[in-house]
Design a protein around this motif. Structure first.
Motif, PDB file in Angstrom:
ATOM      1  N   ASP A  26      35.117  -7.028  27.993  1.00  0.00           N
ATOM      2  CA  ASP A  26      35.430  -8.455  28.024  1.00  0.00           C
ATOM      3  C   ASP A  26      35.105  -9.067  29.387  1.00  0.00           C
ATOM      4  O   ASP A  26      34.554 -10.175  29.469  1.00  0.00           O
ATOM      5  CB  ASP A  26      36.913  -8.681  27.705  1.00  0.00           C
ATOM      6  CG  ASP A  26      37.255  -8.380  26.253  1.00  0.00           C
ATOM      7  OD1 ASP A  26      36.310  -8.359  25.422  1.00  0.00           O
ATOM      8  OD2 ASP A  26      38.441  -8.144  25.956  1.00  0.00           O
TER       9      ASP A  26
ATOM     10  N   GLN B  15      31.394  -9.456  29.894  1.00  0.00           N
ATOM     11  CA  GLN B  15      30.908 -10.629  29.176  1.00  0.00           C
ATOM     12  C   GLN B  15      31.235 -11.903  29.953  1.00  0.00           C
ATOM     13  O   GLN B  15      30.390 -12.803  30.074  1.00  0.00           O
ATOM     14  CB  GLN B  15      31.525 -10.696  27.785  1.00  0.00           C
ATOM     15  CG  GLN B  15      30.976  -9.660  26.815  1.00  0.00           C
ATOM     16  CD  GLN B  15      31.625  -9.749  25.446  1.00  0.00           C
ATOM     17  OE1 GLN B  15      32.840  -9.898  25.329  1.00  0.00           O
ATOM     18  NE2 GLN B  15      30.822  -9.658  24.402  1.00  0.00           N
TER      19      GLN B  15
ATOM     20  N   ASP C   3      29.062 -11.891  33.228  1.00  0.00           N
ATOM     21  CA  ASP C   3      27.628 -11.650  33.031  1.00  0.00           C
ATOM     22  C   ASP C   3      27.112 -10.526  33.935  1.00  0.00           C
ATOM     23  O   ASP C   3      25.955 -10.532  34.359  1.00  0.00           O
ATOM     24  CB  ASP C   3      26.839 -12.938  33.294  1.00  0.00           C
ATOM     25  CG  ASP C   3      25.556 -13.011  32.471  1.00  0.00           C
ATOM     26  OD1 ASP C   3      25.463 -12.286  31.459  1.00  0.00           O
ATOM     27  OD2 ASP C   3      24.635 -13.768  32.837  1.00  0.00           O
TER      28      ASP C   3
ATOM     29  N   LEU D 215      26.008  -5.268  25.270  1.00  0.00           N
ATOM     30  CA  LEU D 215      25.599  -6.100  26.395  1.00  0.00           C
ATOM     31  C   LEU D 215      24.225  -5.727  26.935  1.00  0.00           C
ATOM     32  O   LEU D 215      23.602  -6.525  27.639  1.00  0.00           O
ATOM     33  CB  LEU D 215      26.638  -5.989  27.516  1.00  0.00           C
ATOM     34  CG  LEU D 215      28.076  -6.388  27.145  1.00  0.00           C
ATOM     35  CD1 LEU D 215      29.002  -6.209  28.330  1.00  0.00           C
ATOM     36  CD2 LEU D 215      28.121  -7.824  26.636  1.00  0.00           C
TER      37      LEU D 215
END
Length: 314
Positions: free
Chosen positions: A262, A265, A268, A58
Motif C-alpha cells: 500500500d 502504491q 510510487d 507494481l
C-alpha cells in the motif's frame, strides 16, 4: 541498510561457469524454435514457469535494459537441456545405455527474469503479500537425486574422464573424450556469457539506492509505514518483519506485507526506483557496449547450439 541484490541463479551448477553485434537489437534468441525432448533424453516440465516480464503487481511490464544481455529462466533450461542431452549421448556411446539426467523445470523460481523484477525492489504483488507475506515459496529445499544409483565407479570415470586424478583416454575399448562426457557436453553447449552483464546489474542496483530521487521516495515510503505502526527505514528492513523461526505465514506478517504494498502504491516507490536504475543501466551499457555485444553474441550462439543438440537427439 542497503540490501545486496540477490540475482536469480540462472548459471546453475550444471552450467558451472559463464564465459568472459553491436549494441542495438541483439540477435533474437526466440527465432530458434523450442524442441520437445524425446523419451529417454533429458526431460523438461514446462508447466507453471514464471513470465520473463511481470504480468501483475507494481512491477507489471517492467524490464531493465541489462536483461537483453542476461538469460531468462527459460534460456537457462535450454542450456541445461542441451547439456543433458549431449551428456546422455556421450554416455550411451561409452556403453551406459540407460544413462539419464535430472528432470528439469520441476521447481521454477518465482521470477522468470535474471533481474528478479517481481522482488527486485521488495514486494510488488499484492496477492503474494496476502497469502505468503514475505516468503518466497518457490524456493526448493532440494532432495536426494533419484539418479544417484547410476553413478557407479565406471560411470564416474566416463563422466569425468579421470580415475584417481589421472586422465583416462579409453574405457573398455571405447575412446573417452577429454574431460569425459561432462567435458564433451560443455564443449558442445558453451556456457552463457553473462558475467559482465551480471556485474553491471549489481552495480546499477546498488547505485540506484544512492540517488536523490530513490532516497526521497524511500523516505516517503518509510513515513507511510510509520503511520501504519512500522518503524522501518527501507524495504529491506520490512522484509525482516517475517518470523524466520516459523514455517508458516502469520496474520501479522501478511498485514505488514500488505502495508508495504500500500505504501509503495501511495509513494510510487517502485516506478521511481525503476526509472532511476534504468537510467544508470543505460549509461553503463553505453560504456561497455562492445564487450556486452560480443558477450550477447556468445550467449546466443550457445543457446543455438543447445537447441541443435536437443533437436538432434533420437
Amino acid at each position: 541498510m542497503k540490501k545486496k541484490l540477490t540475482v536469480l541463479a540462472l548459471c546453475s551448477t550444471a552450467l558451472l561457469t559463464a564465459c568472459g553485434q553491436k549494441q542495438g537489437t541483439p540477435a533474437a534468441v526466440g527465432d530458434v524454435p523450442q524442441v520437445k525432448s524425446p523419451a529417454g533424453w533429458t526431460q523438461v516440465n514446462r508447466e507453471g514457469w514464471p513470465e520473463a516480464v511481470p504480468r501483475e503487481g507494481l512491477a507489471k511490464g517492467l524490464t531493465l535494459p541489462i536483461e537483453r544481455y542476461l538469460v531468462s529462466y527459460a534460456d537457462e533450461i535450454t542450456f541445461l537441456e542441451g547439456r543433458g542431452n549431449a551428456e546422455i549421448k556421450c554416455m550411451r556411446a561409452l556403453g551406459f545405455h540407460d544413462w539419464r539426467t535430472e528432470k528439469l523445470g520441476d521447481n521454477p523460481p518465482s521470477s522468470g527474469s535474471s533481474s528478479n523484477m517481481e522482488r527486485r525492489y521488495g514486494l510488488t504483488i499484492r496477492s503474494e503479500a496476502e497469502t505468503t507475506g514475505y516468503r518466497d515459496l518457490s524456493e526448493s529445499t532440494g532432495s536426494a537425486s533419484e539418479l544417484a544409483g547410476q553413478e557407479t565407479s565406471q560411470a564416474v570415470i566416463a563422466l569425468k574422464g579421470k580415475q584417481n586424478d589421472r586422465a583416462v583416454q579409453a574405457l573398455e575399448g571405447k575412446s573417452v573424450p577429454e574431460g569425459g562426457c561432462i567435458g564433451e557436453s560443455r564443449r558442445q553447449v558453451p556456457s552463457p556469457d553473462i558475467t559482465l552483464a551480471e556485474e553491471l546489474s549489481g552495480q546499477s542496483f546498488t547505485a540506484s539506492q544512492e540517488t536523490s530521487e530513490v532516497k526521497a521516495a524511500m523516505a516517503a515510503w518509510s513515513a507511510c509505514m510509520k503511520e501504519r505502526g512500522y518503524q522501518v527505514a527501507t524495504v529491506w528492513d520490512a522484509a525482516n518483519l517475517t518470523d524466520s523461526a516459523s514455517s508458516s505465514t502469520s496474520d501479522a506478517e501478511r498485514k505488514a506485507a500488505l502495508a508495504e504494498i500500500d505504501c509503495k502504491q501511495k509513494t510510487d516507490l517502485v516506478a521511481i526506483w525503476f526509472k532511476a536504475e534504468r537510467k544508470i543501466q543505460e549509461t553503463l551499457i553505453a560504456k561497455h557496449q562492445d564487450a556486452l555485444g560480443k558477450a550477447r553474441a556468445n550467449t546466443v550462439a550457445g543457446l543455438t547450439a543447445a537447441r541443435q543438440v536437443t533437436a538432434a537427439t533420437r
